[in-house]
Design a protein around this motif. Structure first.
Motif, PDB file in Angstrom:
ATOM      1  N   GLY A  91      58.507  51.612  67.052  1.00  0.00           N
ATOM      2  CA  GLY A  91      60.001  51.803  66.769  1.00  0.00           C
ATOM      3  C   GLY A  91      60.345  51.046  65.717  1.00  0.00           C
ATOM      4  N   ASN A  92      59.540  50.046  65.095  1.00  0.00           N
ATOM      5  CA  ASN A  92      59.947  49.347  63.987  1.00  0.00           C
ATOM      6  C   ASN A  92      59.865  49.986  62.722  1.00  0.00           C
ATOM      7  OD1 ASN A  92      61.070  47.248  65.474  1.00  0.00           O
ATOM      8  ND2 ASN A  92      59.501  45.962  65.251  1.00  0.00           N
ATOM      9  N   TYR A  93      58.807  51.051  62.639  1.00  0.00           N
ATOM     10  CA  TYR A  93      58.506  51.659  61.323  1.00  0.00           C
ATOM     11  C   TYR A  93      58.500  53.317  61.556  1.00  0.00           C
ATOM     12  CZ  TYR A  93      57.306  46.891  59.557  1.00  0.00           C
ATOM     13  OH  TYR A  93      57.439  45.671  59.351  1.00  0.00           O
ATOM     14  N   PRO A  94      59.025  53.955  60.559  1.00  0.00           N
ATOM     15  CA  PRO A  94      59.053  55.452  60.909  1.00  0.00           C
ATOM     16  C   PRO A  94      57.862  56.108  60.485  1.00  0.00           C
ATOM     17  CG  PRO A  94      60.919  54.693  59.206  1.00  0.00           C
ATOM     18  CD  PRO A  94      59.780  53.319  59.290  1.00  0.00           C
ATOM     19  N   ALA A  95      56.741  55.360  59.976  1.00  0.00           N
ATOM     20  CA  ALA A  95      55.478  55.891  59.681  1.00  0.00           C
ATOM     21  C   ALA A  95      54.606  54.965  59.733  1.00  0.00           C
ATOM     22  CB  ALA A  95      55.416  56.756  58.446  1.00  0.00           C
TER      23      ALA A  95
END
Lengths: 276, 451
Positions: B237-241
């Motif tokens: 959830g902290n990074y989109p990729a």
């Protein structure tokens, strides 16, 4: 439209020459006037002659076409230094992202930090006293505003004549961040590493010379081509050391030279076996 | 012990009691030379090695005498090396309620300064250090064992030391924390960026940079990464990729080898062992941060299949080489060229080292051209394909496999040529030995005398 622009430029140039007295005054030219190199030189020779003279003896001034003031600083008298200090102004001429000169730097720790942090740097600061966390092209090659970019690069990799002068110039740069002992050890290691590379090139050269007594140019086409590739791999070792890229010192450098050398020997061996 | 105990008990017992301590002492003795590692008696370090392997080689100097407090260090070094002071001022070390000063890591006595090792960092960062050291149990390739791997590599021992400095620059990831958290800012956010890895993870044998940046994951990072909040931990959830660290150091665990199934592609492994099944489940769990579990399992199966295809090609080439070796057709053969690193020309049996288990990793010089072709096929073409498959870059899978096909063709043609030469020389009852060309030469002779 195009013709009109040229006319404008000619007029401005004419104005620049005629109004030389205006430029030589304390006031800098308006930031909207489009400048040409002679006008820059004319004024800056009086303002700060040192950098003009440094530029005159640099590779930039003697190459064709000449890399002059406007090549890096642009034609408008606005944000002159901070624009030219960024790596982009060098990279646009010094090759693409994958060119060894650029890639050996951009994949080094210096290059990586630059890539991550360049937007947060204050580019109006001069290239001295670690004003930048990581050095860009200009920080090392134009340290303390030195406009002779050639003092920190070597031109003949097969000779060690330039070693001392280049090391002296570069030492002054590195010591803004690194300890004197580290710099000394690193430089001497780089030099020894380059010499190892030269030994490989000289070994290949020696056997090709020997073979030239026995075989025709045609038969030696492959080995001569391979010898040229060795020069690029030697340059990779040099760039890997200078820009601190382990990959260029090693995979693009030393083992690549090993491969070139043994392939040259293999082909020469084949020529002998075919002949007997 | 009862004297009536049968011989088959006490004889092996005595042998074990003698050989195990003797082996222990031998290994200790062999590690006590000027260099470091198993062959430490065979080489001496370059002075600059101290900066990459401080534990073994760093020695302080007495250029400045005295004991200094943190503030005193800063006062002086602001003038001497302003860059490192600027860096420290931006670091969390300088902003903590109890500041971590220069002397906390380097020592206060300027005549006995030390270069901080991971042990020093562990005084405060114990959890990360414990995870890092614990990685050793997963074996090579790993970060924690990287320095041992370099020092014990036969080509590292054999070659002139100035030539192999680059090895230590990357393999120092085991001996210094600043490979990823560069000094003197030591930023966690910086180490989370994929660029932090690519100074070492690039180039022909491990194009992790290109394959990741070419992949969809990497493309998203390149397009958006600058706007992400890198201070966040590497969690769902902290990074989109995903980035290198998001997958290989998930949840910030300081290990990269713990989920390693295919071992960098350098040797063939059985992907279906129970151990590898556990790792596969860990990967699938990680992929399900974004992807469907079944979809992820299929991607991993594709990797198994890509590896199988690659190894079929490599073994075909290896067989050709081994058959030339059996027929004594490699030219020059082991007897007529400088020895494989750390072999001796006086050894009773001289042989060409072919394939991973015979030490392929050091067989890139002092070998014949066809063996070098195989080395490049194995180490460059094969690993490019592997990295393409692992990072989801189809262009590199194709590039790697095309290159392997080309190398295999080249090896077949060269083998044919060697057979023709061999046949011709057998019929003529003459075989010119190639020593003059292969044993001599400026570098070859220098290498023989310097390691």
């Amino acid at each position: 439209m195009h013709g009109c622009t040229i006319k404008k430029l000619v007029c401005i140039l004419f104005l620049c020459i005629v109004t030389e007295g205006v430029f030589s005054a304390e006031e800098p030219p308006s930031s909207t006037i489009v400048l040409e190199n002679p006008a820059c030189i004319e004024c800056h020779e009086k303002q700060n002659r040192v950098i003009v003279n440094e530029w005159r003896v640099s590779a930039h001034a003697i190459t064709n076409p000449v890399v002059n003031c406007v090549s890096c600083h642009g034609r408008l008298h606005k944000n002159l230094a901070s624009n030219a200090r960024q790596n982009e102004s060098c990279i646009s001429c010094h090759g693409s992202e994958k060119d060894p000169v650029i890639h050996s730097y951009s994949s080094s720790k210096h290059g990586i930090l630059m890539r991550l942090e360049e937007n947060s740097y204050n580019w109006s600061k001069s290239f001295r006293l670690a004003n930048y966390r990581s050095p860009g092209c200009g920080y090392c090659h134009m340290h303390q505003n030195n406009h002779n970019v050639s003092t920190t690069v070597r031109h003949d990799l097969m000779s060690d004549l330039e070693t001392e002068s280049v090391q002296d110039k570069t030492r002054a740069v590195c010591q803004d961040c690194h300890s004197p002992r580290y710099i000394t050890h690193l430089f001497s290691n780089n030099e020894a590493m380059l010499e190892v590379g030269r030994k490989k090139v000289r070994e290949a050269d020696h056997f090709i010379e020997q073979a030239a007594k026995e075989f025709s140019d045609n038969e030696l086409t492959y080995v001569k081509k391979q010898l040229k590739i060795m020069q690029q791999h030697l340059k990779n070792v040099y760039l890997g050391g200078g820009h601190q890229s382990p990959d260029y010192q090693w995979w693009h450098g030393q083992p690549a030279l090993d491969g070139d050398l043994l392939r040259i020997k293999d082909r020469l061996g084949e020529l002998h076996r075919t002949k007997q | 012990m009862n004297l009536k105990t049968p011989r088959y008990v006490w004889v092996p017992l005595i042998i074990a009691l003698v050989t195990i301590p003797a082996g222990f002492f031998y290994v200790n003795w062999s590690k006590s030379g000027d260099g470091a590692g198993l062959y430490s008696r065979d080489w001496s370090p370059e002075p600059v090695f101290a900066y990459w392997n401080p534990k073994d080689f760093y020695q302080s100097v007495d250029t400045v005498v005295g004991e200094f407090s943190g503030e005193q260090c800063l006062d002086c070094h602001r003038g001497v090396t302003p860059g490192i002071v600027n860096d420290w001022e931006k670091s969390r070390h300088s902003q903590a309620s109890k500041k971590v000063y220069c002397n906390d890591c380097h020592g206060s006595n300027h005549e006995q300064l030390h270069m901080p090792t991971p042990d020093v960092c562990s005084n405060c960062h114990a959890t990360q250090h414990k995870q890092f050291v614990d990685e050793k149990r997963f074996g090579f390739p790993s970060h924690a064992l990287a320095m041992e791997r370099a020092l014990d590599a036969k080509h590292f021992v054999d070659k002139p030391k100035a030539e192999v400095t680059a090895c230590l620059q990357c393999h120092s990831v085991a001996t210094k924390c600043d490979s990823c958290h560069t000094r003197h800012k030591f930023s966690a956010a910086e180490a989370r960026r994929p660029e932090a890895c690519i100074t070492c993870h690039s180039g022909p044998p491990h194009p992790d940079d290109e394959t990741y940046f070419n992949s969809k994951h990497g493309q998203i990072y390149l397009a958006e990464g600058k706007t992400w909040d890198w201070s966040k931990p590497l969690k769902k959830g902290n990074y989109p990729a995903p980035t290198c660290a998001y997958c290989h150091m998930d949840e910030g665990k300081h290990q990269v080898a713990n989920k390693s199934i295919w071992k960098f592609g350098i040797k063939q492994i059985n992907p279906l062992t129970s151990g590898n099944e556990v790792k596969r489940k860990q990967w699938i769990k990680l992929c399900t941060d974004c992807h469907d579990a079944d979809w992820s399992a299929v991607r991993l199966k594709e990797m198994d299949s890509e590896r199988k295809t690659a190894w079929n090609k490599l073994y075909e080439a290896e067989e050709i080489l081994k058959s030339l070796r059996s027929d004594n057709l490699l030219h020059p053969s082991a007897k007529h060229r400088p020895p494989y690193p750390m072999d001796s020309p006086d050894d009773l049996i001289q042989y060409e080292h072919i394939g991973f288990f015979e030490g392929q990793a050091s067989a890139f010089y002092n070998v014949s051209a066809i063996e070098r072709d195989y080395f490049e096929m194995w180490y460059f073409d094969n690993l490019s394909a592997y990295k393409g498959a692992a990072h989801g870059d189809r262009s590199f899978i194709k590039k790697g496999h095309d290159a392997m096909d080309k190398s295999l063709d080249k090896i077949k043609q060269k083998a044919e040529k060697l057979r023709v030469f061999g046949e011709k020389e057998k019929n003529n009852k003459q075989r010119k030995t190639p020593e003059e060309l292969w044993l001599n030469g400026e570098y070859t002779e220098y290498n023989r005398q310097h390691n």
